[in-house]
Design an enzyme around this catalytic site. Sequence first.
Site, mmCIF file in Angstrom:
data_model
loop_
_atom_site.group_PDB
_atom_site.id
_atom_site.type_symbol
_atom_site.label_atom_id
_atom_site.label_comp_id
_atom_site.label_asym_id
_atom_site.label_seq_id
_atom_site.Cartn_x
_atom_site.Cartn_y
_atom_site.Cartn_z
ATOM 1 N N CYS A 17 0.822 -1.206 0.000
ATOM 2 C CA CYS A 17 0.000 0.000 0.000
ATOM 3 C C CYS A 17 0.854 1.253 0.000
ATOM 4 C CB CYS A 17 -0.866 0.059 1.256
ATOM 5 S SG CYS A 17 -1.913 -1.364 1.468
ATOM 6 N N GLY A 43 0.037 0.328 -5.122
ATOM 7 C CA GLY A 43 -1.215 -0.407 -5.004
ATOM 8 C C GLY A 43 -2.189 0.041 -6.063
ATOM 9 N N ASN A 117 -0.167 1.194 5.882
ATOM 10 C CA ASN A 117 0.756 0.461 5.025
ATOM 11 C C ASN A 117 1.525 -0.502 5.916
ATOM 12 O OD1 ASN A 117 3.875 1.245 3.316
ATOM 13 N ND2 ASN A 117 2.526 -0.479 3.022
ATOM 14 N N GLY A 118 1.456 -1.786 5.599
ATOM 15 C CA GLY A 118 2.157 -2.782 6.402
ATOM 16 C C GLY A 118 1.258 -3.963 6.666
ATOM 17 N N CYS A 256 12.691 -2.232 5.504
ATOM 18 C CA CYS A 256 12.522 -3.250 4.455
ATOM 19 C C CYS A 256 13.509 -3.012 3.311
ATOM 20 C CB CYS A 256 11.095 -3.200 3.926
ATOM 21 S SG CYS A 256 10.850 -4.229 2.471
ATOM 22 N N TYR A 262 13.046 -3.193 -5.077
ATOM 23 C CA TYR A 262 11.982 -3.228 -6.079
ATOM 24 C C TYR A 262 10.840 -2.251 -5.835
ATOM 25 C CZ TYR A 262 7.695 -4.880 -8.341
ATOM 26 O OH TYR A 262 6.530 -4.936 -9.047
ATOM 27 N N CYS A 402 7.217 -12.802 3.076
ATOM 28 C CA CYS A 402 7.228 -11.590 3.899
ATOM 29 C C CYS A 402 5.960 -11.546 4.747
ATOM 30 C CB CYS A 402 7.269 -10.350 2.998
ATOM 31 S SG CYS A 402 7.147 -8.811 3.942
ATOM 32 N N CYS A 453 15.818 -5.002 7.301
ATOM 33 C CA CYS A 453 15.273 -6.362 7.318
ATOM 34 C C CYS A 453 15.664 -7.041 6.010
ATOM 35 C CB CYS A 453 13.743 -6.289 7.419
ATOM 36 S SG CYS A 453 12.926 -7.901 7.216
ATOM 37 N N CYS A 456 13.264 -12.006 3.838
ATOM 38 C CA CYS A 456 12.861 -12.818 2.672
ATOM 39 C C CYS A 456 14.068 -13.454 1.990
ATOM 40 C CB CYS A 456 11.998 -12.017 1.702
ATOM 41 S SG CYS A 456 12.641 -10.401 1.347
HETATM 42 P P1 AMP Z 1 8.818 -14.388 -11.624
HETATM 43 O O1 AMP Z 1 9.887 -14.717 -12.633
HETATM 44 O O2 AMP Z 1 7.489 -14.950 -12.040
HETATM 45 O O3 AMP Z 1 9.229 -14.774 -10.279
HETATM 46 O O4 AMP Z 1 8.609 -12.813 -11.646
HETATM 47 C C1 AMP Z 1 9.698 -11.957 -11.454
HETATM 48 C C2 AMP Z 1 9.220 -10.532 -11.609
HETATM 49 O O5 AMP Z 1 8.286 -10.210 -10.590
HETATM 50 C C3 AMP Z 1 10.357 -9.549 -11.506
HETATM 51 O O6 AMP Z 1 10.380 -8.742 -12.662
HETATM 52 C C4 AMP Z 1 10.037 -8.711 -10.296
HETATM 53 O O7 AMP Z 1 10.292 -7.352 -10.554
HETATM 54 C C5 AMP Z 1 8.561 -8.925 -10.087
HETATM 55 N N1 AMP Z 1 8.191 -8.871 -8.652
HETATM 56 C C6 AMP Z 1 8.892 -9.301 -7.601
HETATM 57 N N2 AMP Z 1 8.238 -9.096 -6.435
HETATM 58 C C7 AMP Z 1 7.082 -8.498 -6.755
HETATM 59 C C8 AMP Z 1 5.966 -8.016 -6.004
HETATM 60 N N3 AMP Z 1 5.922 -8.124 -4.680
HETATM 61 N N4 AMP Z 1 4.938 -7.461 -6.676
HETATM 62 C C9 AMP Z 1 4.965 -7.384 -8.025
HETATM 63 N N5 AMP Z 1 5.998 -7.811 -8.791
HETATM 64 C C10 AMP Z 1 7.047 -8.375 -8.184
HETATM 65 FE FE1 SF4 Z 2 10.993 -6.379 3.249
HETATM 66 FE FE2 SF4 Z 2 11.645 -8.909 2.821
HETATM 67 FE FE3 SF4 Z 2 11.654 -7.908 5.310
HETATM 68 FE FE4 SF4 Z 2 9.347 -8.247 4.015
HETATM 69 S S1 SF4 Z 2 10.763 -9.866 4.680
HETATM 70 S S2 SF4 Z 2 9.955 -6.488 5.234
HETATM 71 S S3 SF4 Z 2 9.948 -7.799 1.889
HETATM 72 S S4 SF4 Z 2 12.980 -7.328 3.580
#
Ligand code: AMP
Ligand code: SF4
Length: 478
Positions: A17, A43, A117-118, A256, A262, A402, A453, A456
């Site tokens: 969010c 979002g 958000n969270g 995070c 990303y 996460c 953090c 993940c």
């Molecule tokens: P995949 O190969 O299906 O695992 O997708 C990888 C793509 O998903 C990468 O281009 C990432 O930028 C994107 N991605 C990773 N985490 C997220 C997320 N939480 N929400 C949307 N896209 C994501």
């Molecule tokens: Fe961020 Fe990963 Fe920690 Fe979730 S587990 S808060 S995505 S670093």
Amino acid sequence: MFDLEEESPFDKLHEECGVFALYGHPEASNLVYLGLYALQHRGQESAGIASSDGRKIHSVRKMGHVAEIFTPGVLNELPGSLGIGHTRYSTAGDTVLRNAQPLSVACSKGQVAVAHNGNLTNAIELRRDLEQDGSIFQSTSDTEVVLHLVARSRERTLSGALRDALLQIEGAFSLVFLAEDRIIVARDPHGFRPLAIGRLEVPGERPATVFASETCAFDLIGATYIGDVEPAEMVIVGPEGMTREYYTTPGPRAHCSFEHVYFSRPDSVVFGKSVAESRERMGRLLAREHPVEADVVVPVPDSGVAAAIGYAAESGIPYRQALIRNHYVGRTFIEPSQAIRDFGVKLKLNPVRHLLEGRRVVLVDDSIVRGTTSRKIVRMVRSAGAREVHLRISCPPTISPCYYGVDTPSQGELIAANHGIKDIEAYVEADSLAYLSLESLRDSVSDMDDRFCYACYTGHYPTLVQINEIVMAKTGCC
Ligand code: AMP
Ligand code: SF4
């Protein structure tokens, strides 16, 4: 009341969010709208604004994108000089309007609206206790728990009741509250999610105060970034001015790292650091750790762009935008069914054959989650004539879900949780695959003193995550 053995009452526990709040501007809702517009990437499922004219809170929440929802007519229904807003995206389950935020309640402390958000890691336990005591929930969002705790607090003032509520919730929260005459914001003691403070000049009046998940929202409205709400801090802005206080002792920081990898926009400053700068550094370190002989460096747009620029600069291999993104489709990751996702990759990206034909390509992206999209992109690059495709990922393998507000699938679906790098390389059909090391990720976000953090990537969570059905669903265990 619900039974712990049965389904969780929260259909979305891992919301991504964006939040925004503003105090002290005659055009509050227009500015909140612009702030949300800049936070749209956080979002895309629903959005909402609540404003106050000093006596009454007005609220509009709808499914869809910010620009579609908030037409001039709708913004006219949101009068007043203070307001909050929210953009929301959540994963599986029903995508119902009742979960859209801001959520509001009228209680003995007056009218209150909240945007979050969270993700609260003890929401299920709290909701069970509240329902046993007679609370009736309207939504399946964990954020509603906060409003019930506020409404039931014995404290007489709103700030007292909020303090009371904040002390009971656990996990990740950057919260913005709107009351009739004030804005109150708070951040969890670890500071998982960002929450920036800005100042906006108002001709002939006191400057307005703004809060946003990311500073790119300030840029759009011409506000100046002045710092962050601190972990464990509550900030109140009202007719008497701004007051800042710690509602509890700050815990070890756990910002995070994925916000920098990303989630945030590269033009934002997040946790006090430029996201573009950290991403470029990730790319440079990736090139040092995992060099390869190649003819071009190609980003997966938009997520891999900044890291690819860094990789190209460090390696001396030319940077080429050989995948073109159609910006008018949503992120394919969020599509509900695999069939639509498959189609989505082609809708979203198209290769430039002229730049790829006969070339050895370093393809740079930020992360691999399930591996399915990456495999399609590698295939796309190869079918456009690339001789070799070397995939480079600007973070370590994602091995754990996460629990703090970023949407990741269950452990069973995370390819790196179940397969080694060579297996993933074969699955995505790359000639080589390499990830950035944890050490280099730390370096890229300038984490000198363990403030981030990385759960993940490591599976080591900075807080106790309750063994309940949230965890079971995510880890795929019984
Ligand atoms: P995949 O190969 O299906 O695992 O997708 C990888 C793509 O998903 C990468 O281009 C990432 O930028 C994107 N991605 C990773 N985490 C997220 C997320 N939480 N929400 C949307 N896209 C994501
Ligand atoms: Fe961020 Fe990963 Fe920690 Fe979730 S587990 S808060 S995505 S670093």
